[in-house]
Motif scaffolding. Structure first.
Motif, PDB file in Angstrom:
ATOM      1  N   GLU A 188       0.620  18.543  10.027  1.00 21.40           N
ATOM      2  CA  GLU A 188       0.311  18.531   8.600  1.00 21.40           C
ATOM      3  C   GLU A 188       0.164  17.097   8.086  1.00 21.40           C
ATOM      4  O   GLU A 188      -0.751  16.782   7.324  1.00 21.40           O
ATOM      5  CB  GLU A 188       1.429  19.241   7.837  1.00 21.40           C
ATOM      6  CG  GLU A 188       1.267  19.259   6.329  1.00 21.40           C
ATOM      7  CD  GLU A 188       0.367  20.372   5.850  1.00 21.40           C
ATOM      8  OE1 GLU A 188       0.199  20.498   4.620  1.00 21.40           O
ATOM      9  OE2 GLU A 188      -0.169  21.117   6.689  1.00 21.40           O
ATOM     10  N   ARG A 189       1.059  16.237   8.513  1.00 19.49           N
ATOM     11  CA  ARG A 189       0.987  14.830   8.105  1.00 19.49           C
ATOM     12  C   ARG A 189      -0.316  14.208   8.603  1.00 19.49           C
ATOM     13  O   ARG A 189      -0.974  13.448   7.892  1.00 19.49           O
ATOM     14  CB  ARG A 189       2.177  14.064   8.686  1.00 19.49           C
ATOM     15  CG  ARG A 189       3.523  14.435   8.112  1.00 19.49           C
ATOM     16  CD  ARG A 189       3.776  13.722   6.808  1.00 19.49           C
ATOM     17  NE  ARG A 189       5.172  13.806   6.455  1.00 19.49           N
ATOM     18  CZ  ARG A 189       5.693  14.710   5.626  1.00 19.49           C
ATOM     19  NH1 ARG A 189       4.908  15.613   5.061  1.00 19.49           N
ATOM     20  NH2 ARG A 189       6.987  14.708   5.366  1.00 19.49           N
ATOM     21  N   LEU A 190      -0.686  14.513   9.835  1.00 17.81           N
ATOM     22  CA  LEU A 190      -1.915  13.957  10.401  1.00 17.81           C
ATOM     23  C   LEU A 190      -3.132  14.430   9.627  1.00 17.81           C
ATOM     24  O   LEU A 190      -4.044  13.637   9.340  1.00 17.81           O
ATOM     25  CB  LEU A 190      -2.034  14.359  11.880  1.00 17.81           C
ATOM     26  CG  LEU A 190      -3.279  13.852  12.624  1.00 17.81           C
ATOM     27  CD1 LEU A 190      -3.336  12.334  12.585  1.00 17.81           C
ATOM     28  CD2 LEU A 190      -3.273  14.354  14.066  1.00 17.81           C
ATOM     29  N   ARG A 191      -3.174  15.708   9.269  1.00 18.32           N
ATOM     30  CA  ARG A 191      -4.279  16.234   8.477  1.00 18.32           C
ATOM     31  C   ARG A 191      -4.350  15.556   7.111  1.00 18.32           C
ATOM     32  O   ARG A 191      -5.434  15.214   6.626  1.00 18.32           O
ATOM     33  CB  ARG A 191      -4.131  17.748   8.300  1.00 18.32           C
ATOM     34  CG  ARG A 191      -4.357  18.547   9.577  1.00 18.32           C
ATOM     35  CD  ARG A 191      -4.160  20.039   9.319  1.00 18.32           C
ATOM     36  NE  ARG A 191      -4.323  20.810  10.547  1.00 18.32           N
ATOM     37  CZ  ARG A 191      -5.491  21.241  11.002  1.00 18.32           C
ATOM     38  NH1 ARG A 191      -6.592  20.964  10.327  1.00 18.32           N
ATOM     39  NH2 ARG A 191      -5.567  21.934  12.108  1.00 18.32           N
ATOM     40  N   HIS A 192      -3.194  15.362   6.496  1.00 17.63           N
ATOM     41  CA  HIS A 192      -3.154  14.710   5.185  1.00 17.63           C
ATOM     42  C   HIS A 192      -3.681  13.285   5.272  1.00 17.63           C
ATOM     43  O   HIS A 192      -4.467  12.837   4.424  1.00 17.63           O
ATOM     44  CB  HIS A 192      -1.721  14.708   4.656  1.00 17.63           C
ATOM     45  CG  HIS A 192      -1.552  13.959   3.367  1.00 17.63           C
ATOM     46  ND1 HIS A 192      -1.995  14.441   2.163  1.00 17.63           N
ATOM     47  CD2 HIS A 192      -0.990  12.746   3.108  1.00 17.63           C
ATOM     48  CE1 HIS A 192      -1.721  13.575   1.202  1.00 17.63           C
ATOM     49  NE2 HIS A 192      -1.118  12.538   1.745  1.00 17.63           N
ATOM     50  N   ASN A 193      -3.234  12.560   6.294  1.00 12.88           N
ATOM     51  CA  ASN A 193      -3.702  11.182   6.459  1.00 12.88           C
ATOM     52  C   ASN A 193      -5.200  11.118   6.728  1.00 12.88           C
ATOM     53  O   ASN A 193      -5.895  10.215   6.255  1.00 12.88           O
ATOM     54  CB  ASN A 193      -2.931  10.503   7.590  1.00 12.88           C
ATOM     55  CG  ASN A 193      -1.481  10.232   7.231  1.00 12.88           C
ATOM     56  OD1 ASN A 193      -1.133  10.171   6.056  1.00 12.88           O
ATOM     57  ND2 ASN A 193      -0.630  10.083   8.232  1.00 12.88           N
ATOM     58  N   THR A 194      -5.710  12.098   7.488  1.00 15.46           N
ATOM     59  CA  THR A 194      -7.148  12.153   7.746  1.00 15.46           C
ATOM     60  C   THR A 194      -7.919  12.376   6.452  1.00 15.46           C
ATOM     61  O   THR A 194      -8.961  11.758   6.212  1.00 15.46           O
ATOM     62  CB  THR A 194      -7.460  13.276   8.747  1.00 15.46           C
ATOM     63  OG1 THR A 194      -6.772  13.031   9.980  1.00 15.46           O
ATOM     64  CG2 THR A 194      -8.956  13.346   9.026  1.00 15.46           C
ATOM     65  N   ASP A 195      -7.398  13.259   5.596  1.00 14.08           N
ATOM     66  CA  ASP A 195      -8.040  13.514   4.304  1.00 14.08           C
ATOM     67  C   ASP A 195      -8.071  12.255   3.451  1.00 14.08           C
ATOM     68  O   ASP A 195      -9.070  11.956   2.772  1.00 14.08           O
ATOM     69  CB  ASP A 195      -7.315  14.631   3.551  1.00 14.08           C
ATOM     70  CG  ASP A 195      -7.562  15.999   4.162  1.00 14.08           C
ATOM     71  OD1 ASP A 195      -8.533  16.139   4.933  1.00 14.08           O
ATOM     72  OD2 ASP A 195      -6.774  16.921   3.881  1.00 14.08           O
ATOM     73  N   ALA A 201     -10.984   7.708   1.011  1.00 10.89           N
ATOM     74  CA  ALA A 201     -11.149   6.270   0.806  1.00 10.89           C
ATOM     75  C   ALA A 201     -12.509   5.789   1.296  1.00 10.89           C
ATOM     76  O   ALA A 201     -13.089   4.850   0.738  1.00 10.89           O
ATOM     77  CB  ALA A 201     -10.031   5.517   1.528  1.00 10.89           C
ATOM     78  N   ALA A 202     -13.030   6.436   2.332  1.00  8.65           N
ATOM     79  CA  ALA A 202     -14.305   5.999   2.912  1.00  8.65           C
ATOM     80  C   ALA A 202     -15.510   6.518   2.144  1.00  8.65           C
ATOM     81  O   ALA A 202     -16.523   5.820   2.019  1.00  8.65           O
ATOM     82  CB  ALA A 202     -14.395   6.449   4.374  1.00  8.65           C
ATOM     83  N   LEU A 251       0.859  -1.183   0.000  1.00  8.39           N
ATOM     84  CA  LEU A 251       0.000   0.000   0.000  1.00  8.39           C
ATOM     85  C   LEU A 251       0.891   1.227   0.000  1.00  8.39           C
ATOM     86  O   LEU A 251       1.745   1.391   0.880  1.00  8.39           O
ATOM     87  CB  LEU A 251      -0.908   0.016   1.234  1.00  8.39           C
ATOM     88  CG  LEU A 251      -1.768   1.275   1.414  1.00  8.39           C
ATOM     89  CD1 LEU A 251      -2.784   1.401   0.274  1.00  8.39           C
ATOM     90  CD2 LEU A 251      -2.481   1.263   2.765  1.00  8.39           C
ATOM     91  N   THR A 252       0.737   2.081  -0.995  1.00  7.64           N
ATOM     92  CA  THR A 252       1.501   3.321  -1.072  1.00  7.64           C
ATOM     93  C   THR A 252       0.860   4.367  -0.174  1.00  7.64           C
ATOM     94  O   THR A 252      -0.317   4.690  -0.329  1.00  7.64           O
ATOM     95  CB  THR A 252       1.565   3.843  -2.517  1.00  7.64           C
ATOM     96  OG1 THR A 252       2.205   2.852  -3.335  1.00  7.64           O
ATOM     97  CG2 THR A 252       2.346   5.141  -2.590  1.00  7.64           C
ATOM     98  N   LEU A 253       1.623   4.901   0.754  1.00  9.77           N
ATOM     99  CA  LEU A 253       1.113   5.895   1.689  1.00  9.77           C
ATOM    100  C   LEU A 253       1.276   7.315   1.172  1.00  9.77           C
ATOM    101  O   LEU A 253       0.438   8.178   1.423  1.00  9.77           O
ATOM    102  CB  LEU A 253       1.835   5.771   3.037  1.00  9.77           C
ATOM    103  CG  LEU A 253       1.725   4.424   3.755  1.00  9.77           C
ATOM    104  CD1 LEU A 253       2.528   4.457   5.048  1.00  9.77           C
ATOM    105  CD2 LEU A 253       0.269   4.082   4.035  1.00  9.77           C
TER     106      LEU A 253
END
Length: 231
Positions: free
Chosen positions: A130-137, A142-143, A68-70
């Motif tokens: 910033e990383r956390l916000r990006h991952n949340t997006d 995906a959902a 899985l590409t993050l």
């Protein structure tokens, strides 16, 4: 050159010139050939990395061997900060998708400087947010978004970051095959293939050998918004 690259990145942007120069003096050059792995998941963390030129894929693998590409890291992006800060093993692997020129900052030297410079520590905190916000997006996308919408958004981003304008459209120069696109989106290669064929029929894209040509960027951008607005 090193200080200029640092100054353009989110992590170091806004730092005073003297501090940027101190960080730049810690940097060491590093080159990766296309397909070469920089580090593997669970390896000890020894440095923070920044991309000067090229493209780096951050990815994880599952127990069944699937990947899985993050994230995709391009010029000006720094990564590897999580394991760098907590001293625990790497949480993901990093491989070059193109010939890449990089900067590396040794862990011990960076932590020593960060301990002396509160401004640098604050920027690290901002980067993690910033990383956390990006991952949340990405989790939200995906959902709630269909594959077509997510793929359109991904192709538009690649065209902006790794595109060459030509008479027929924007040629994406990053070497991402259908399997790698599927890994980035967390779906099967067959699903990506089917959606790419649909985009081709709609006149949004075309293929040039192993590369993707964005023929209508405006329409592709709209395709990435329609489902999002109705979700």
């Amino acid at each position: 050159m090193r200080a200029q690259l640092l100054g353009k990145s989110f992590l170091f942007r806004g730092l005073e010139a003297g501090l940027l120069e101190r960080v730049a003096r810690l940097c060491q050059p590093r080159r990766l050939s296309v397909g070469e792995t920089l580090f593997w998941e669970d390896e000890p963390a020894d440095a923070l990395y920044g991309v000067a030129k090229g493209l780096v894929r951050i990815w994880v693998h599952g127990p069944d061997g699937r990947e899985l590409t993050l994230n995709l890291m391009e010029s000006g992006d720094f990564f590897g900060e999580i394991a760098l800060l907590d001293g625990l093993p790497r949480t993901a692997s990093a491989s070059a998708l193109a010939d890449t020129e990089m900067l590396s900052v040794p862990r011990a030297a960076f932590l020593e400087l960060m301990g002396k410079e509160p401004k640098l520590a604050l920027h690290i905190i901002e980067l993690l947010c910033e990383r956390l916000r990006h991952n949340t997006d990405r989790i939200r996308d995906a959902a709630f978004l269909d594959l077509g919408t997510r793929l359109a958004k991904t192709l538009e981003a690649l065209a902006l970051g790794h595109g060459e304008d030509g008479p027929e459209g924007i040629l994406i120069t990053a070497k991402l095959n259908q399997s790698e696109l599927a890994q980035l989106l967390g779906v099967t290669r067959e699903a990506v293939n089917k959606q790419l064929k649909q985009f081709t029929q709609e006149g949004l894209i075309a293929t040039k050998g192993s590369r993707i040509l964005v023929r209508d960027r405006a329409a592709l951008s709209e395709r990435g918004k329609v489902k999002e607005e109705s979700a």
